[in-house]
Scaffold this motif. Structure first.
Motif, PDB file in Angstrom:
ATOM      1  N   VAL A  98     -12.357   3.162  -5.679  1.00 53.04           N
ATOM      2  CA  VAL A  98     -11.222   2.304  -5.322  1.00 53.04           C
ATOM      3  C   VAL A  98     -10.575   1.855  -6.627  1.00 53.04           C
ATOM      4  O   VAL A  98     -11.263   1.329  -7.510  1.00 53.04           O
ATOM      5  CB  VAL A  98     -11.686   1.065  -4.519  1.00 53.04           C
ATOM      6  N   PRO A  99      -9.274   2.105  -6.837  1.00 51.76           N
ATOM      7  CA  PRO A  99      -8.264   2.541  -5.870  1.00 51.76           C
ATOM      8  C   PRO A  99      -7.981   4.052  -5.865  1.00 51.76           C
ATOM      9  O   PRO A  99      -7.088   4.484  -5.147  1.00 51.76           O
ATOM     10  CB  PRO A  99      -7.036   1.790  -6.351  1.00 51.76           C
ATOM     11  N   GLU A 100      -8.703   4.834  -6.671  1.00 51.07           N
ATOM     12  CA  GLU A 100      -8.350   6.256  -6.822  1.00 51.07           C
ATOM     13  C   GLU A 100      -8.389   7.012  -5.486  1.00 51.07           C
ATOM     14  O   GLU A 100      -7.465   7.772  -5.173  1.00 51.07           O
ATOM     15  CB  GLU A 100      -9.291   6.936  -7.825  1.00 51.07           C
ATOM     16  N   LEU A 146       0.837  -1.210   0.000  1.00 45.98           N
ATOM     17  CA  LEU A 146       0.000   0.000   0.000  1.00 45.98           C
ATOM     18  C   LEU A 146       0.869   1.255   0.000  1.00 45.98           C
ATOM     19  O   LEU A 146       0.590   2.220  -0.730  1.00 45.98           O
ATOM     20  CB  LEU A 146      -0.929   0.012   1.218  1.00 45.98           C
ATOM     21  N   ILE A 147       1.915   1.241   0.811  1.00 55.37           N
ATOM     22  CA  ILE A 147       2.812   2.401   0.897  1.00 55.37           C
ATOM     23  C   ILE A 147       3.524   2.634  -0.434  1.00 55.37           C
ATOM     24  O   ILE A 147       3.680   3.779  -0.888  1.00 55.37           O
ATOM     25  CB  ILE A 147       3.820   2.220   2.055  1.00 55.37           C
ATOM     26  N   SER A 148       3.918   1.550  -1.094  1.00 56.69           N
ATOM     27  CA  SER A 148       4.597   1.683  -2.396  1.00 56.69           C
ATOM     28  C   SER A 148       3.675   2.279  -3.451  1.00 56.69           C
ATOM     29  O   SER A 148       4.134   2.828  -4.457  1.00 56.69           O
ATOM     30  CB  SER A 148       5.104   0.316  -2.871  1.00 56.69           C
ATOM     31  N   LYS A 149       2.362   2.184  -3.212  1.00 56.66           N
ATOM     32  CA  LYS A 149       1.378   2.751  -4.135  1.00 56.66           C
ATOM     33  C   LYS A 149       0.980   4.170  -3.754  1.00 56.66           C
ATOM     34  O   LYS A 149       0.048   4.746  -4.328  1.00 56.66           O
ATOM     35  CB  LYS A 149       0.130   1.859  -4.179  1.00 56.66           C
ATOM     36  N   GLY A 150       1.686   4.739  -2.750  1.00 56.21           N
ATOM     37  CA  GLY A 150       1.464   6.139  -2.395  1.00 56.21           C
ATOM     38  C   GLY A 150       0.590   6.389  -1.183  1.00 56.21           C
ATOM     39  O   GLY A 150       0.295   7.543  -0.854  1.00 56.21           O
ATOM     40  N   CYS A 151       0.161   5.339  -0.478  1.00 59.91           N
ATOM     41  CA  CYS A 151      -0.698   5.533   0.706  1.00 59.91           C
ATOM     42  C   CYS A 151       0.118   6.095   1.872  1.00 59.91           C
ATOM     43  O   CYS A 151       1.228   5.626   2.143  1.00 59.91           O
ATOM     44  CB  CYS A 151      -1.341   4.214   1.120  1.00 59.91           C
ATOM     45  N   ASP A 185     -14.982   8.608  10.348  1.00 63.42           N
ATOM     46  CA  ASP A 185     -13.993   9.011  11.356  1.00 63.42           C
ATOM     47  C   ASP A 185     -12.741   9.619  10.739  1.00 63.42           C
ATOM     48  O   ASP A 185     -12.145  10.542  11.305  1.00 63.42           O
ATOM     49  CB  ASP A 185     -13.557   7.792  12.199  1.00 63.42           C
ATOM     50  N   HIS A 186     -12.328   9.076   9.602  1.00 67.16           N
ATOM     51  CA  HIS A 186     -11.044   9.483   9.006  1.00 67.16           C
ATOM     52  C   HIS A 186     -11.208   9.622   7.488  1.00 67.16           C
ATOM     53  O   HIS A 186     -10.740   8.770   6.727  1.00 67.16           O
ATOM     54  CB  HIS A 186      -9.960   8.441   9.317  1.00 67.16           C
ATOM     55  N   PRO A 187     -11.855  10.678   7.033  1.00 67.51           N
ATOM     56  CA  PRO A 187     -12.095  10.830   5.585  1.00 67.51           C
ATOM     57  C   PRO A 187     -10.813  10.944   4.751  1.00 67.51           C
ATOM     58  O   PRO A 187     -10.858  10.782   3.534  1.00 67.51           O
ATOM     59  CB  PRO A 187     -12.922  12.126   5.500  1.00 67.51           C
ATOM     60  N   ASP A 188      -9.671  11.190   5.422  1.00 64.34           N
ATOM     61  CA  ASP A 188      -8.410  11.305   4.679  1.00 64.34           C
ATOM     62  C   ASP A 188      -7.628   9.985   4.605  1.00 64.34           C
ATOM     63  O   ASP A 188      -6.515   9.947   4.071  1.00 64.34           O
ATOM     64  CB  ASP A 188      -7.517  12.383   5.303  1.00 64.34           C
ATOM     65  N   VAL A 189      -8.188   8.876   5.130  1.00 63.27           N
ATOM     66  CA  VAL A 189      -7.536   7.569   4.981  1.00 63.27           C
ATOM     67  C   VAL A 189      -7.458   7.225   3.498  1.00 63.27           C
ATOM     68  O   VAL A 189      -8.434   7.375   2.763  1.00 63.27           O
ATOM     69  CB  VAL A 189      -8.323   6.471   5.746  1.00 63.27           C
ATOM     70  N   ASP A 190      -6.263   6.775   3.058  1.00 63.20           N
ATOM     71  CA  ASP A 190      -6.098   6.442   1.625  1.00 63.20           C
ATOM     72  C   ASP A 190      -5.708   4.982   1.394  1.00 63.20           C
ATOM     73  O   ASP A 190      -5.454   4.570   0.264  1.00 63.20           O
ATOM     74  CB  ASP A 190      -5.089   7.379   0.956  1.00 63.20           C
ATOM     75  N   GLY A 191      -5.659   4.196   2.485  1.00 58.81           N
ATOM     76  CA  GLY A 191      -5.350   2.774   2.339  1.00 58.81           C
ATOM     77  C   GLY A 191      -5.931   1.976   3.495  1.00 58.81           C
ATOM     78  O   GLY A 191      -6.023   2.486   4.615  1.00 58.81           O
ATOM     79  N   ILE A 192      -6.360   0.738   3.224  1.00 56.70           N
ATOM     80  CA  ILE A 192      -6.885  -0.140   4.279  1.00 56.70           C
ATOM     81  C   ILE A 192      -6.307  -1.540   4.091  1.00 56.70           C
ATOM     82  O   ILE A 192      -6.386  -2.119   3.006  1.00 56.70           O
ATOM     83  CB  ILE A 192      -8.429  -0.239   4.258  1.00 56.70           C
ATOM     84  N   PHE A 193      -5.708  -2.060   5.167  1.00 54.86           N
ATOM     85  CA  PHE A 193      -5.265  -3.457   5.191  1.00 54.86           C
ATOM     86  C   PHE A 193      -6.258  -4.238   6.036  1.00 54.86           C
ATOM     87  O   PHE A 193      -6.509  -3.912   7.190  1.00 54.86           O
ATOM     88  CB  PHE A 193      -3.858  -3.567   5.780  1.00 54.86           C
ATOM     89  N   VAL A 194      -6.849  -5.295   5.453  1.00 55.05           N
ATOM     90  CA  VAL A 194      -7.948  -6.025   6.088  1.00 55.05           C
ATOM     91  C   VAL A 194      -7.509  -7.450   6.440  1.00 55.05           C
ATOM     92  O   VAL A 194      -6.834  -8.115   5.650  1.00 55.05           O
ATOM     93  CB  VAL A 194      -9.187  -6.060   5.163  1.00 55.05           C
TER      94      VAL A 194
END
Length: 339
Positions: A268-270, A175-180, A239-248
């Motif tokens: 998703v994923p934009e 996720l981080i490598s994709k800019g999150c 709660d966090h409208p600025d979240v740009d990635g989720i690991f489930v």
């Protein structure tokens, strides 16, 4: 219809029970004429060996017990297929029991399998398993025993696992490598070891890449369901409208996340990238297709049975058995949800 016995065959032919038994087993000290007479009569009377009596003599049941949290889950159904395939090759039957994530049911099932005198037990612990007494009873009785997937580090037995911390770390790094830069985690219940390790992998990954860890970004499932995925997706957006990635924690929950985002037109994923865990078949048919950690479920079943068989054989030969842990590799499957 009454079951035919060796005694009936012996009395009909006027020979001893021992001779009948030897003839059925093709012993060389029984004449061909007698063997033929015994086999012909056994066929005519539909004689079948008493498996219970055979088991008493050999001290083997040729059955193993398998306890899993859920039968219908894609991951566990693949594990079952792997175990059954190997068991059949080696002449074993598998008794499959489902704990429904209940430790009380799990205890009853362990007791049942012990009373059935199975040759060994393979098990993935329920989410409620925090009382290990029923598991320790298996060890005390020296019944061959293998844990897989959801294990306890406190139990000294063979195990088949993946490195959940490493796999989770790699998922978050993806996720981080994709800019999150702000990543939420929907984790499993606080008890199972794999849930703990996947959370620790998430935490270590964000800290490694200089993203401040925020406990408010961690949401804990109680039952690990599709519905919880939808509910937590809603909470994350609120709660966090600025979240740009989720690991489930698992694909089933992640599919719930994607379903909710589809309903409210979150792209998703934009806008938000999502990655799951286990490579469930639904991850390939949901829109967008879900990126995930591929967990080798079938291989886990194969390895679990082979470890159990290794212990069964060594105990039979009175060899001192030392439990082993087999760790299987995982890899990231990138699909549309993180492109």
């Amino acid at each position: 219809m009454k079951e035919t016995t060796l005694k009936q065959i012996a009395e009909t032919l006027g020979i001893s029970i021992t001779t009948v038994s030897k003839a059925l087993k093709n012993y060389s000290d029984v004449s061909e004429k007698t063997k033929k007479a015994v086999l012909d009569l056994a066929r005519e009377l539909q004689y079948t060996p008493n498996s219970f009596a055979v088991n008493l003599r050999t001290k083997e049941s040729k059955t193993i017990g398998l306890i899993i949290p859920e039968v219908v889950h894609h991951f566990f159904s693949n594990v079952i297929n792997g175990i059954i395939a190997e068991a059949e090759k080696n002449g074993y039957l598998v008794i499959i029991l489902q704990s429904n994530e209940s430790v009380e049911l799990e205890k009853k099932q362990v007791e049942l399998l012990i009373n059935k005198r199975v040759d060994g037990i393979i098990m993935s612990l329920s989410n409620e398993s925090n009382d290990d007494e029923h598991i320790k009873e298996i060890i005390r009785r020296e019944i061959p025993f293998v844990l897989f997937d959801k294990i306890s580090k406190l139990i000294n037995c063979s195990k088949v696992i993946i490195n959940d911390q490493k796999a989770a770390h790699n998922a978050v790094a993806h996720l981080i490598s994709k800019g999150c830069t702000k990543i939420a985690h929907i984790r499993g219940p606080v008890n199972p070891q794999n849930s703990i390790d996947r959370f620790l992998g998430y935490k270590k990954a964000v800290e490694k890449y200089n993203i401040p860890y925020d406990s408010k970004l961690v949401y804990t499932c109680k039952n690990v369901t599709f519905e919880e995925g939808k509910e937590f997706a809603k909470q994350i957006i609120n709660d966090h409208p600025d979240v740009d990635g989720i690991f489930v924690i698992t694909d089933l929950v992640a599919v719930g996340v994607l379903a909710y985002f589809n309903e409210i037109n979150v792209k998703v994923p934009e806008q938000i990238k999502v990655i799951g865990f286990s490579n469930w078949f639904m991850s390939q048919v949901i829109t967008p297709k879900l990126s995930t950690v591929d967990q080798p479920s079938y291989e886990m079943g194969v390895e679990s049975f082979n470890l159990l068989l290794e212990e069964i054989n060594q105990r039979k030969e009175m060899v001192d058995f030392k439990p082993r842990t087999v760790e299987l590799e995982t890899n990231i499957i990138e699909r549309e949800s993180t492109l």
